[in-house]
Design a protein around this motif. Structure first.
Motif, PDB file in Angstrom:
ATOM      1  N   ASN A   1      42.082  96.988   6.254  1.00 31.64           N
ATOM      2  CA  ASN A   1      42.837  96.162   7.191  1.00 31.64           C
ATOM      3  C   ASN A   1      42.021  95.682   8.379  1.00 31.64           C
ATOM      4  N   VAL A   2      40.719  95.995   8.429  1.00 33.90           N
ATOM      5  CA  VAL A   2      39.889  95.532   9.534  1.00 33.90           C
ATOM      6  C   VAL A   2      38.564  94.985   9.020  1.00 33.90           C
ATOM      7  N   GLU A   3      37.983  94.133   9.848  1.00 31.84           N
ATOM      8  CA  GLU A   3      36.645  93.586   9.611  1.00 31.84           C
ATOM      9  C   GLU A   3      35.797  93.960  10.821  1.00 31.84           C
ATOM     10  N   ILE A   4      34.621  94.515  10.598  1.00 33.94           N
ATOM     11  CA  ILE A   4      33.753  94.905  11.698  1.00 33.94           C
ATOM     12  C   ILE A   4      32.387  94.267  11.516  1.00 33.94           C
ATOM     13  N   HIS A   5      31.756  93.929  12.620  1.00 38.74           N
ATOM     14  CA  HIS A   5      30.439  93.310  12.557  1.00 38.74           C
ATOM     15  C   HIS A   5      29.466  94.264  11.847  1.00 38.74           C
ATOM     16  N   PRO A   6      28.623  93.750  10.944  1.00 43.33           N
ATOM     17  CA  PRO A   6      27.731  94.626  10.166  1.00 43.33           C
ATOM     18  C   PRO A   6      26.757  95.437  11.007  1.00 43.33           C
ATOM     19  N   LEU A   7      26.519  95.047  12.249  1.00 45.54           N
ATOM     20  CA  LEU A   7      25.627  95.830  13.102  1.00 45.54           C
ATOM     21  C   LEU A   7      26.096  97.281  13.224  1.00 45.54           C
ATOM     22  N   ALA A   8      27.423  97.491  13.132  1.00 45.53           N
ATOM     23  CA  ALA A   8      27.969  98.841  13.289  1.00 45.53           C
ATOM     24  C   ALA A   8      27.367  99.823  12.299  1.00 45.53           C
ATOM     25  N   TRP A   9      26.992  99.329  11.106  1.00 48.82           N
ATOM     26  CA  TRP A   9      26.512 100.222  10.049  1.00 48.82           C
ATOM     27  C   TRP A   9      25.027 100.549  10.199  1.00 48.82           C
TER      28      TRP A   9
ATOM     29  N   PRO B   1      32.472  93.678  17.871  1.00 48.49           N
ATOM     30  CA  PRO B   1      33.853  93.272  17.588  1.00 48.49           C
ATOM     31  C   PRO B   1      34.421  93.921  16.336  1.00 48.49           C
ATOM     32  N   VAL B   2      35.708  94.218  16.415  1.00 41.77           N
ATOM     33  CA  VAL B   2      36.491  94.678  15.264  1.00 41.77           C
ATOM     34  C   VAL B   2      37.701  93.752  15.172  1.00 41.77           C
ATOM     35  N   TYR B   3      37.967  93.229  13.990  1.00 45.39           N
ATOM     36  CA  TYR B   3      39.064  92.281  13.807  1.00 45.39           C
ATOM     37  C   TYR B   3      40.082  92.804  12.798  1.00 45.39           C
ATOM     38  N   TYR B   4      41.369  92.649  13.140  1.00 44.63           N
ATOM     39  CA  TYR B   4      42.412  92.903  12.150  1.00 44.63           C
ATOM     40  C   TYR B   4      42.429  91.759  11.143  1.00 44.63           C
ATOM     41  N   ILE B   5      42.584  92.101   9.881  1.00 48.45           N
ATOM     42  CA  ILE B   5      42.718  91.097   8.832  1.00 48.45           C
ATOM     43  C   ILE B   5      44.159  90.578   8.827  1.00 48.45           C
ATOM     44  N   PRO B   6      44.361  89.280   8.799  1.00 48.01           N
ATOM     45  CA  PRO B   6      45.724  88.734   8.855  1.00 48.01           C
ATOM     46  C   PRO B   6      46.613  89.272   7.735  1.00 48.01           C
ATOM     47  N   PRO B   7      47.850  89.653   8.058  1.00 45.07           N
ATOM     48  CA  PRO B   7      48.792  90.071   7.010  1.00 45.07           C
ATOM     49  C   PRO B   7      49.198  88.866   6.161  1.00 45.07           C
TER      50      PRO B   7
ATOM     51  N   ILE C   1      43.557  86.687  13.174  1.00 46.34           N
ATOM     52  CA  ILE C   1      44.978  86.364  13.020  1.00 46.34           C
ATOM     53  C   ILE C   1      45.319  85.107  13.817  1.00 46.34           C
ATOM     54  N   ALA C   2      44.766  84.993  15.021  1.00 45.16           N
ATOM     55  CA  ALA C   2      44.994  83.784  15.823  1.00 45.16           C
ATOM     56  C   ALA C   2      44.466  82.551  15.107  1.00 45.16           C
ATOM     57  N   GLU C   3      43.311  82.691  14.476  1.00 42.85           N
ATOM     58  CA  GLU C   3      42.743  81.564  13.724  1.00 42.85           C
ATOM     59  C   GLU C   3      43.632  81.197  12.531  1.00 42.85           C
ATOM     60  N   ALA C   4      44.244  82.208  11.919  1.00 48.40           N
ATOM     61  CA  ALA C   4      45.146  81.942  10.799  1.00 48.40           C
ATOM     62  C   ALA C   4      46.407  81.210  11.280  1.00 48.40           C
ATOM     63  N   VAL C   5      46.946  81.617  12.438  1.00 45.74           N
ATOM     64  CA  VAL C   5      48.104  80.919  13.005  1.00 45.74           C
ATOM     65  C   VAL C   5      47.724  79.470  13.321  1.00 45.74           C
ATOM     66  N   HIS C   6      46.541  79.280  13.863  1.00 46.59           N
ATOM     67  CA  HIS C   6      46.055  77.926  14.165  1.00 46.59           C
ATOM     68  C   HIS C   6      45.992  77.068  12.901  1.00 46.59           C
TER      69      HIS C   6
ATOM     70  N   PHE D   1      52.436  92.090  13.261  1.00 47.13           N
ATOM     71  CA  PHE D   1      52.798  93.241  12.434  1.00 47.13           C
ATOM     72  C   PHE D   1      54.302  93.531  12.476  1.00 47.13           C
ATOM     73  N   ARG D   2      54.947  93.130  13.553  1.00 50.25           N
ATOM     74  CA  ARG D   2      56.404  93.256  13.604  1.00 50.25           C
ATOM     75  C   ARG D   2      57.086  91.977  13.140  1.00 50.25           C
ATOM     76  N   GLY D   3      56.287  90.922  12.979  1.00 46.76           N
ATOM     77  CA  GLY D   3      56.812  89.673  12.438  1.00 46.76           C
ATOM     78  C   GLY D   3      57.745  88.935  13.368  1.00 46.76           C
ATOM     79  N   GLU D   4      57.398  88.874  14.665  1.00 47.33           N
ATOM     80  CA  GLU D   4      58.292  88.201  15.594  1.00 47.33           C
ATOM     81  C   GLU D   4      57.520  87.386  16.630  1.00 47.33           C
ATOM     82  N   VAL D   5      58.206  86.353  17.125  1.00 43.03           N
ATOM     83  CA  VAL D   5      57.729  85.558  18.250  1.00 43.03           C
ATOM     84  C   VAL D   5      58.766  85.706  19.343  1.00 43.03           C
ATOM     85  N   ARG D   6      58.349  86.167  20.535  1.00 45.85           N
ATOM     86  CA  ARG D   6      59.343  86.412  21.585  1.00 45.85           C
ATOM     87  C   ARG D   6      58.851  85.958  22.945  1.00 45.85           C
ATOM     88  N   ASP D   7      59.786  85.443  23.745  1.00 46.69           N
ATOM     89  CA  ASP D   7      59.518  85.038  25.121  1.00 46.69           C
ATOM     90  C   ASP D   7      59.429  86.300  25.984  1.00 46.69           C
ATOM     91  N   ILE D   8      58.414  86.399  26.842  1.00 44.82           N
ATOM     92  CA  ILE D   8      58.235  87.618  27.645  1.00 44.82           C
ATOM     93  C   ILE D   8      58.730  87.451  29.079  1.00 44.82           C
TER      94      ILE D   8
END
Length: 303
Positions: free
Chosen positions: A3-11, A104-110, A131-136, A189-196
């Motif tokens: 569920n995550v992507e990490i820069h290869p430098l970490a390894w 950087p560590v990135y969550y993979i879009p659901p 995930i933001a790029e996927a929404v875009h 992950f909760r699948g919602e858009v809400r006004d704060i």
């Protein structure tokens, strides 16, 4: 790791590497360490400002946090080093013979994402970039070029802004900097858009008590964290007769245990914003105190 992507430098970590990670990515730090022979720091780290040099290690890998310009400035100033950008969201700090890599560590879009209907700019902290790029891609709405942090928003929004993140920490950041904008949280992950707006109003109501308190005993918080430490501000306030308190972590229990009438915070501005319903002692951030007014922009500003 699915569920995550990490820069290869970490390894490339080895026995001379110390890995720091926020609570949500401690498991990832342990996974990398188990495969590379690196050590894992048990310290809680909430941002790149929390990094700590350890001369027993040649490299420190700090996972999952951005390095905004304000924090980079303080890291360079307090550690006598230099921050350099190496790749998208990847930075290195060289100081005292140690190399600190902010990886950087990135969550993979659901598979299915909650999508906004009204046009607006999309923002994200580092782990939510993909995930933001996927929404875009699915909406065509513009996306910010750089990630936001709890004390930095580099691009002004228009009338409407969306922050892709779980929890209210980051959406409230954007609202604090730009209170005139309508800010929505996209929780992938909760699948919602809400006004704060309601959550923002509650925060300002809690903050207001610090501006009306009659304080005789005033503490000035000065942190040891190199990406937050501001000695000049603390000395300025000490010259006004206030007491400087030096600390590592500012928990609600610790602040209340000081038994001051008012705390002026020169460290992370989120200390004067978050958990106000858990702290009895009124807290005001440096710029709120200097300008003597309740303004969300002043409350969120580090420098």
């Amino acid at each position: 790791m699915d569920n995550v992507e990490i820069h290869p430098l970490a390894w490339t970590a080895d026995s001379e590497t110390l890995i720091e990670a926020p609570p949500g990515f401690k498991w990832l730090a342990i996974e990398i360490a188990s495969k590379t022979g690196a050590a894992v720091s048990g310290r809680p780290v909430w941002g790149s400002c929390d990094v700590r040099l350890d001369k027993r290690y040649k490299r420190i890998f700090h996972l999952g946090h951005g390095v905004p310009p304000n924090v980079a400035y303080l890291l360079e100033k307090n550690l006598g080093g230099k921050v350099e950008r190496l790749d998208t969201d990847l930075y290195v700090l060289k100081a005292g013979g140690i190399e600190v890599y902010f990886i950087p560590v990135y969550y993979i879009p659901p598979p299915r994402l909650p999508l906004p209907q009204k046009g607006g700019k999309i923002y994200f902290p580092v782990p939510y970039r993909r995930i933001a790029e996927a929404v875009h891609r699915q909406t065509g709405f513009p996306v910010a070029r750089e990630p936001i942090t709890g004390c930095w928003v580099g691009e002004p929004p228009g009338d409407v802004a969306y922050v892709v993140a779980t929890g209210l920490f980051y959406p409230l950041t954007l609202k604090l900097f730009y209170p005139e904008s309508q800010v929505f949280q996209i929780d992938p992950f909760r699948g919602e858009v809400r006004d704060i707006e309601g959550d923002f109003a509650r925060i300002l109501k809690l903050k207001a008590r610090a501006h009306v308190t009659e304080a005789k005993r005033v503490a000035v918080l000065l942190t040891t964290k190199p990406g937050q430490r501001q000695d000049e501000k603390a000395r300025e306030l000490a010259a006004r007769g206030h007491t400087v308190v030096v600390l590592d972590e500012a928990s609600p229990d610790y602040i209340d245990d000081l038994q001051f009438d008012l705390v002026i915070n020169t460290a992370c501005p989120r200390i004067g914003i978050d958990d106000l319903d858990r702290i009895k002692t009124p807290i005001i951030n440096y710029y709120e105190y200097i300008h003597n007014r309740l303004d969300p922009r002043l409350a969120a500003t580090l420098l």
